[in-house]
Design an enzyme around this catalytic site. Structure first.
Site, PDB file in Angstrom:
ATOM      1  N   ARG A 290      82.189  75.442   8.546  1.00  0.00           N
ATOM      2  CA  ARG A 290      82.123  74.206   7.760  1.00  0.00           C
ATOM      3  C   ARG A 290      81.666  74.554   6.355  1.00  0.00           C
ATOM      4  O   ARG A 290      80.651  75.229   6.161  1.00  0.00           O
ATOM      5  CB  ARG A 290      81.132  73.231   8.396  1.00  0.00           C
ATOM      6  CG  ARG A 290      80.879  71.981   7.538  1.00  0.00           C
ATOM      7  CD  ARG A 290      79.742  71.167   8.118  1.00  0.00           C
ATOM      8  NE  ARG A 290      79.438  70.005   7.281  1.00  0.00           N
ATOM      9  CZ  ARG A 290      78.222  69.662   6.886  1.00  0.00           C
ATOM     10  NH1 ARG A 290      77.176  70.401   7.218  1.00  0.00           N
ATOM     11  NH2 ARG A 290      78.034  68.586   6.155  1.00  0.00           N
TER      12      ARG A 290
ATOM     13  N   ASN B 219      78.038  76.590  11.487  1.00  0.00           N
ATOM     14  CA  ASN B 219      77.671  75.559  10.513  1.00  0.00           C
ATOM     15  C   ASN B 219      76.335  75.979   9.917  1.00  0.00           C
ATOM     16  O   ASN B 219      75.291  75.868  10.560  1.00  0.00           O
ATOM     17  CB  ASN B 219      77.575  74.198  11.187  1.00  0.00           C
ATOM     18  CG  ASN B 219      77.301  73.066  10.214  1.00  0.00           C
ATOM     19  OD1 ASN B 219      76.961  73.288   9.056  1.00  0.00           O
ATOM     20  ND2 ASN B 219      77.438  71.842  10.690  1.00  0.00           N
TER      21      ASN B 219
ATOM     22  N   LEU C  60      75.171  58.456   9.577  1.00  0.00           N
ATOM     23  CA  LEU C  60      73.760  58.305   9.229  1.00  0.00           C
ATOM     24  C   LEU C  60      72.952  59.409   9.888  1.00  0.00           C
ATOM     25  O   LEU C  60      72.637  59.369  11.084  1.00  0.00           O
ATOM     26  CB  LEU C  60      73.245  56.932   9.685  1.00  0.00           C
ATOM     27  CG  LEU C  60      74.042  55.716   9.194  1.00  0.00           C
ATOM     28  CD1 LEU C  60      73.433  54.427   9.743  1.00  0.00           C
ATOM     29  CD2 LEU C  60      74.116  55.681   7.675  1.00  0.00           C
TER      30      LEU C  60
ATOM     31  N   GLU D 284      81.892  67.480  14.618  1.00  0.00           N
ATOM     32  CA  GLU D 284      82.420  68.249  13.494  1.00  0.00           C
ATOM     33  C   GLU D 284      82.919  69.611  13.951  1.00  0.00           C
ATOM     34  O   GLU D 284      83.924  70.120  13.443  1.00  0.00           O
ATOM     35  CB  GLU D 284      81.340  68.403  12.421  1.00  0.00           C
ATOM     36  CG  GLU D 284      80.959  67.089  11.758  1.00  0.00           C
ATOM     37  CD  GLU D 284      79.642  67.156  11.011  1.00  0.00           C
ATOM     38  OE1 GLU D 284      79.609  66.738   9.845  1.00  0.00           O
ATOM     39  OE2 GLU D 284      78.645  67.621  11.603  1.00  0.00           O
TER      40      GLU D 284
ATOM     41  N   ARG E 103      67.136  62.520  -0.147  1.00  0.00           N
ATOM     42  CA  ARG E 103      67.951  62.234  -1.330  1.00  0.00           C
ATOM     43  C   ARG E 103      67.880  60.749  -1.677  1.00  0.00           C
ATOM     44  O   ARG E 103      67.871  59.893  -0.803  1.00  0.00           O
ATOM     45  CB  ARG E 103      69.402  62.651  -1.089  1.00  0.00           C
ATOM     46  CG  ARG E 103      69.631  64.132  -1.261  1.00  0.00           C
ATOM     47  CD  ARG E 103      71.034  64.533  -0.814  1.00  0.00           C
ATOM     48  NE  ARG E 103      71.047  64.930   0.576  1.00  0.00           N
ATOM     49  CZ  ARG E 103      72.146  65.271   1.250  1.00  0.00           C
ATOM     50  NH1 ARG E 103      73.323  65.231   0.659  1.00  0.00           N
ATOM     51  NH2 ARG E 103      72.062  65.622   2.512  1.00  0.00           N
TER      52      ARG E 103
ATOM     53  N   HIS F 245      80.985  64.703   4.241  1.00  0.00           N
ATOM     54  CA  HIS F 245      80.957  64.383   5.674  1.00  0.00           C
ATOM     55  C   HIS F 245      82.364  64.124   6.211  1.00  0.00           C
ATOM     56  O   HIS F 245      82.544  63.428   7.207  1.00  0.00           O
ATOM     57  CB  HIS F 245      80.066  63.164   5.980  1.00  0.00           C
ATOM     58  CG  HIS F 245      78.621  63.371   5.695  1.00  0.00           C
ATOM     59  ND1 HIS F 245      77.815  62.371   5.181  1.00  0.00           N
ATOM     60  CD2 HIS F 245      77.825  64.455   5.835  1.00  0.00           C
ATOM     61  CE1 HIS F 245      76.586  62.835   5.019  1.00  0.00           C
ATOM     62  NE2 HIS F 245      76.572  64.095   5.408  1.00  0.00           N
TER      63      HIS F 245
END
Length: 407
Positions: free
Chosen positions: A90, A7, A207, A382, A239, A179
């Site tokens: 990913r 990742n 989150l 993930e 962001r 996500h």
């Protein structure tokens, strides 16, 4: 089959090594050169964590150092690199073309590069990681799992923007969502925790430094807060999330801001960092709140308000809620943030057990006994979703060993 999962971020490389049979995690770690000196932090089950200073400057260096650790480190997990049968990656943005995992080809890499404009903080780094892994492990199958894929089921009324239709039909400008690997894993794990065949109506709050909320009904995503890029939706670490487009036009016309200025500000200088003036790290913001810092308190209040507001919108999309899920770094670990978000959700039938929330670790139900809906904390995986998707893609040969896979 032993599978390596990578990742890649702009200046980090997270890795996990799995035995695909039984989905057993053999070890994981992160190479981080965002600050100097760079460090490699390693966690191998049954052994103390270790952290080593390194000289790293790009993804090729990081991949080489990780592979060396796997075969020659203090606690090597492999006899040789030939034991690695496949590498899973990913990739954040797959656009409308990629709605499931694929094996890496030159065409796939070209498409990932072209999509970098839509995910500037992510796709180019993801591609660097793929190229570095291919160079270090020639002949080993490389598989990419896309964060946008889980959201491919979002219906047109949720993914079409109210803009000239040609922008959608000819230019492909639509909401994609991100996500997805995390939301997909949490959907499956929530079903297990609830002891049901399907989890029903889930609102999932991912989150972390990046933040998104999804509405999932019986395993199918119906809406999500991120859009054409990962910038839309919730307030995040750096962001902004959604802001009035008219405000952006104003600062271009009246304050002399260029498109590049806005790109920098909206992606890197806003969110928790922009409002608090202190940090993009929620832990530091919370510490400042406890010390009485009013800007930090405002940042926390805005953050919680926007998450709570979005939970309400997703619940309306689903026609009700059976479980609210918190995941990722903040969602899993910040009890105070969860408590602030859940304040005022009684109208949705959600009530938090304050004591359970304060002491809980994933994976757990922290809803009050009389709450109509459950409130779950789930440690997102993930990397495990990438393994599952890669094994499914590679088929029966996934257990046959590297030679068969590479043929």
């Amino acid at each position: 089959m032993k599978m390596l999962v990578l990742n890649t971020g702009s200046s980090t490389l997270k890795y996990s090594l799995f035995e695909s049979d039984g989905e057993r995690l053999l070890g994981d770690g992160i190479a981080d050169w965002s600050r100097q000196p760079a460090r490699l932090t390693i966690h191998h089950p049954g052994l103390p964590d270790s952290s080593t200073e390194l000289t790293l400057s790009h993804h090729g260096d990081a991949v080489g150092r990780v592979l060396a650790e796997l075969i020659r480190g203090q606690s090597p997990l492999l006899r040789s690199l030939s034991e690695i049968a496949a590498v899973g990656h990913r990739v954040v943005h797959g656009g409308s073309r990629y709605t499931e995992s694929v094996r890496v080809t030159p065409e796939v890499k070209t498409a990932i590069g072209e999509l970098s404009e839509l995910a500037p903080l992510h796709n180019s780094a993801n591609l660097d990681g793929i190229n570095a892994a291919e160079a270090a492990l020639p002949g080993v199958p490389q598989v990419v799992a896309f964060d946008t894929a889980f959201h491919a089921t979002i219906p047109p009324e949720a993914h079409v923007y109210p803009l000239p239709y040609a922008w959608y039909s000819e230019w492909g400008l639509r909401r994609y969502g991100f996500h997805g690997l995390s939301h997909a894993y949490c959907t499956a794990r929530a079903t297990e925790l609830l002891g049901k065949t399907t989890a029903g109506r889930l609102v999932i709050c991912h989150l972390g430094n990046g933040c998104s909320v999804s509405a999932v009904h019986d395993g199918r995503c119906l809406d999500t807060s991120m859009g054409f890029t990962p910038l839309e939706g919730l307030m995040m670490g750096t962001r902004s999330g959604s802001v009035d487009p008219g405000l952006l036009l104003y600062v271009i016309r009246r304050r002399g801001q260029s498109a590049d200025d806005l790109d920098r500000v909206l992606n890197k200088e806003s969110g928790l960092l922009g409002v608090s003036g202190l940090s993009s790290d929620m832990r530091q913001v919370l510490a400042a709140v406890r010390d009485g810092n009013e800007r930090a308190r405002l940042a926390l209040d805005v953050y919680a308000h926007r998450v709570r507001q979005t939970i309400g919108a997703m619940t309306a999309t689903l026609g009700g809620i059976d479980a609210l899920v918190f995941t990722a770094g903040i969602g899993e670990n910040a009890a105070e943030v969860r408590a602030r978000i859940c304040t005022g959700l009684g109208g949705l039938g959600l009530a938090l057990d304050a004591a359970a929330n304060g002491r809980s670790r994933p994976d757990a139900d922290v809803a009050a006994a009389d709450s109509r809906g459950r409130i779950l904390i789930i440690a997102t995986r993930e990397d495990l979703m990438i393994v599952r998707q890669a094994v499914r893609l590679l088929g029966p040969s996934a257990r046959a060993g590297r030679g068969d896979l590479a043929s």
